[in-house]
Design an enzyme around this catalytic site. Structure first.
Site, PDB file in Angstrom:
ATOM      1  N   CYS A 114       0.819  -1.220   0.000  1.00 45.45           N
ATOM      2  CA  CYS A 114       0.000   0.000   0.000  1.00 45.45           C
ATOM      3  C   CYS A 114       0.849   1.265   0.000  1.00 45.45           C
ATOM      4  CB  CYS A 114      -0.933   0.009   1.202  1.00 45.45           C
ATOM      5  SG  CYS A 114      -2.013  -1.421   1.210  1.00 45.45           S
ATOM      6  N   HIS A 278      -3.877   6.962   1.339  1.00 44.69           N
ATOM      7  CA  HIS A 278      -4.109   5.636   0.759  1.00 44.69           C
ATOM      8  C   HIS A 278      -5.497   5.180   1.202  1.00 44.69           C
ATOM      9  CE1 HIS A 278      -4.132   1.443   0.057  1.00 44.69           C
ATOM     10  NE2 HIS A 278      -3.995   1.117   1.328  1.00 44.69           N
ATOM     11  N   ASN A 308     -10.055  -0.888  -1.879  1.00 46.01           N
ATOM     12  CA  ASN A 308      -8.637  -0.620  -1.634  1.00 46.01           C
ATOM     13  C   ASN A 308      -7.846  -1.182  -2.815  1.00 46.01           C
ATOM     14  OD1 ASN A 308      -5.956  -0.840  -0.803  1.00 46.01           O
ATOM     15  ND2 ASN A 308      -6.456  -1.443   1.285  1.00 46.01           N
TER      16      ASN A 308
HETATM   17  O1  UT7 Z   1      -4.454  -1.228   2.906  1.00 47.40           O
HETATM   18  C1  UT7 Z   1      -3.786  -2.103   3.734  1.00 47.40           C
HETATM   19  C2  UT7 Z   1      -4.079  -1.840   5.094  1.00 47.40           C
HETATM   20  N1  UT7 Z   1      -5.265  -2.561   5.511  1.00 47.40           N
HETATM   21  C3  UT7 Z   1      -6.064  -1.988   6.379  1.00 47.40           C
HETATM   22  O2  UT7 Z   1      -5.848  -0.858   6.698  1.00 47.40           O
HETATM   23  C4  UT7 Z   1      -7.183  -2.792   6.972  1.00 47.40           C
HETATM   24  C5  UT7 Z   1      -7.375  -2.398   8.399  1.00 47.40           C
HETATM   25  N2  UT7 Z   1      -8.417  -3.147   9.059  1.00 47.40           N
HETATM   26  C6  UT7 Z   1      -9.712  -2.957   8.761  1.00 47.40           C
HETATM   27  O3  UT7 Z   1     -10.026  -2.172   7.901  1.00 47.40           O
HETATM   28  C7  UT7 Z   1     -10.742  -3.707   9.572  1.00 47.40           C
HETATM   29  O4  UT7 Z   1     -10.096  -4.411  10.612  1.00 47.40           O
HETATM   30  C8  UT7 Z   1     -11.571  -4.691   8.728  1.00 47.40           C
HETATM   31  C9  UT7 Z   1     -12.501  -3.921   7.806  1.00 47.40           C
HETATM   32  C10 UT7 Z   1     -10.672  -5.586   7.909  1.00 47.40           C
HETATM   33  C11 UT7 Z   1     -12.418  -5.579   9.616  1.00 47.40           C
HETATM   34  O5  UT7 Z   1     -13.241  -4.784  10.449  1.00 47.40           O
HETATM   35  P1  UT7 Z   1     -13.300  -5.065  12.028  1.00 47.40           P
HETATM   36  O6  UT7 Z   1     -14.249  -4.103  12.555  1.00 47.40           O
HETATM   37  O7  UT7 Z   1     -11.902  -5.022  12.548  1.00 47.40           O
HETATM   38  O8  UT7 Z   1     -13.922  -6.504  12.083  1.00 47.40           O
HETATM   39  P2  UT7 Z   1     -13.298  -7.846  12.706  1.00 47.40           P
HETATM   40  O9  UT7 Z   1     -12.170  -8.350  11.874  1.00 47.40           O
HETATM   41  O10 UT7 Z   1     -13.054  -7.645  14.160  1.00 47.40           O
HETATM   42  O11 UT7 Z   1     -14.512  -8.849  12.548  1.00 47.40           O
HETATM   43  C12 UT7 Z   1     -15.738  -8.640  13.266  1.00 47.40           C
HETATM   44  C13 UT7 Z   1     -16.708  -9.736  12.870  1.00 47.40           C
HETATM   45  C14 UT7 Z   1     -16.135 -11.136  12.980  1.00 47.40           C
HETATM   46  O12 UT7 Z   1     -17.160 -11.985  13.433  1.00 47.40           O
HETATM   47  P3  UT7 Z   1     -17.271 -12.400  14.973  1.00 47.40           P
HETATM   48  O13 UT7 Z   1     -15.985 -13.095  15.294  1.00 47.40           O
HETATM   49  O14 UT7 Z   1     -17.445 -11.108  15.719  1.00 47.40           O
HETATM   50  O15 UT7 Z   1     -18.450 -13.282  14.989  1.00 47.40           O
HETATM   51  C15 UT7 Z   1     -15.794 -11.496  11.555  1.00 47.40           C
HETATM   52  O16 UT7 Z   1     -15.825 -12.876  11.322  1.00 47.40           O
HETATM   53  O17 UT7 Z   1     -17.083  -9.577  11.497  1.00 47.40           O
HETATM   54  C16 UT7 Z   1     -16.886 -10.821  10.801  1.00 47.40           C
HETATM   55  N3  UT7 Z   1     -16.541 -10.496   9.418  1.00 47.40           N
HETATM   56  C17 UT7 Z   1     -17.454 -10.293   8.464  1.00 47.40           C
HETATM   57  N4  UT7 Z   1     -18.788 -10.326   8.485  1.00 47.40           N
HETATM   58  C18 UT7 Z   1     -19.443 -10.068   7.329  1.00 47.40           C
HETATM   59  C19 UT7 Z   1     -15.315 -10.330   8.873  1.00 47.40           C
HETATM   60  N5  UT7 Z   1     -15.423 -10.025   7.581  1.00 47.40           N
HETATM   61  C20 UT7 Z   1     -16.748 -10.000   7.297  1.00 47.40           C
HETATM   62  C21 UT7 Z   1     -17.478  -9.726   6.126  1.00 47.40           C
HETATM   63  N6  UT7 Z   1     -18.818  -9.772   6.187  1.00 47.40           N
HETATM   64  N7  UT7 Z   1     -16.894  -9.411   4.952  1.00 47.40           N
END
Ligand code: UT7
Length: 351
Positions: A114, A278, A308
């Protein structure tokens, strides 16, 4: 030292629009989840077997070159930033070079994910400042759609990424007060596996004390660890991300590296005319905006439309902002990136 400027800019995104709703047909996700957590509404996917990362880059480069007032024959050097190259090797830079008839000049591929565009801009700037080159073509392009896990297992990563390409031509600036004022590059390899595409690779599990997972063939004297049958059988061939760890690090490093650029040049956040971060996550950009106290019209966000696009995200967003008249001559423009590595960086430009 001659100052370097962005003399031409272009971008290209594939025609195919993939909405959040489209993704719900192949995995357990929802439009609400994706919008709320990331801000993304849709992204573009390249046409399989027709487009590749380098062809996306070529389309962006053609526009940038024309706008720079030069032809492909005038380009002195190519820098290609991507994490999704056409081939494992050689890099996409030589493929773009071949397609554009620029054989003979140097072509450098960089793998800074990135942060690839900001790293590439810094490299291009050095070549121009020293007088070594007059027209450096810098391309950031990604075709993520060919390497994502579209099952529910991969939903935490796959819904975020999209395809596209962006390009700039870096040239000497006629006005010493205008152009790239400074660039700032950082990395911390402690976070290497937090956002990574591990296989295939030479690690054979060795860095992870997890030889079982990768199928390290103990009984084989030579070779056999780059791509194992176990990796294929387990479908362990997709990017992994510890989203929360990446998020936390990103919201610290973005403001830090932007401040570093401002401090270096004697400016404060109030002097920024346009911040082009980014496009990692709309929530990250909003956090950074709030932290810096910037008004809505001082930050360019387009993750809603493209997701992204990693190395392509800054040049696409910068080009869109410029085309919309939101980046004008004399404006103070700040670029900032954070991503896999971890790597992060910024650039301050007097446009
Ligand atoms: O460009 C490179 C740099 N990358 C980034 O900057 C990414 C940074 N991180 C993020 O943007 C966020 O962490 C994410 C968008 C990737 C994820 O959001 P989050 O609020 O951190 O969610 P999480 O990973 O804690 O997941 C929460 C819940 C989980 O379920 P449980 O364990 O609470 O039951 C996941 O399994 O959301 C679930 N989940 C989804 N649900 C529906 C994860 N992905 C999805 C999805 N749809 N696509």
């Amino acid at each position: 030292m001659i100052r370097a400027k962005i003399g031409g800019i272009g971008y290209y995104v594939p025609e195919k629009v993939v909405t959040n709703h489209d993704l719900t047909k192949v995995m357990d996700t929802s439009d609400e989840w994706i919008r709320e957590r990331t801000g993304i509404q849709e992204r573009r996917y390249a046409e399989k077997h027709v487009e590749t990362t380098s062809t996306l880059g070529v389309k962006a480069a053609e526009i940038a070159i024309e706008r720079a007032g030069i032809t492909a024959k005038d380009v002195d050097f190519i820098i290609f930033a991507t994490l999704s190259p056409d081939y494992y090797f050689p890099g996409s830079g030589v493929l773009l070079q071949r397609a554009m008839g620029m054989q003979g000049i140097g072509a450098l591929d960089i793998r800074n994910q990135c942060s690839g565009f900001v790293y590439g801009l810094s490299i291009a700037e050095q070549f121009v400042r020293t007088g070594m080159y007059k027209n450096v073509l810098l391309v950031g392009a990604e075709m993520h759609s060919c390497g994502l896990d579209f099952t529910t297992r991969g939903r935490g990563v796959s819904v975020i990424f999209g395809d596209g390409g962006g390009a700039v031509v870096v040239q000497p600036s006629e006005d010493e007060n205008r152009g790239i004022l400074s660039t700032h590059l950082h990395a911390n390899g402690d976070g290497a596996e937090q956002l990574a595409y591990l296989n295939p690779g030479s690690h054979g599990g060795v860095h992870f004390e997890d030889k079982e997972r990768f199928g390290y063939p103990e009984d084989q004297e030579f070779g056999g660890i780059f791509l194992t049958q176990k990796m294929i059988d387990d479908e362990d061939l997709y990017p992994n991300m510890n989203g929360q760890a990446v998020f936390k690090y990103a919201v610290t490093k973005f403001p830090e590296v932007i401040k570093e650029a401002l401090d270096t040049n004697g400016y404060t956040a109030a002097d920024i005319d346009m911040l082009v971060p980014h496009q990692a996550n709309l929530r990250i950009s909003q956090f950074v905006q709030k932290r810096l106290g910037l008004a809505d019209d001082k930050v360019w966000n387009n993750i809603q439309k493209y997701g992204n696009t990693t190395a392509a995200s800054i040049p696409i967003a910068l080009c869109e902002a410029w085309e919309a008249g939101a980046v004008k001559e004399g404006d103070l423009v700040c670029l900032a990136a954070f991503g896999s590595g971890f790597t992060w960086g910024s650039a301050l430009i007097r446009w």
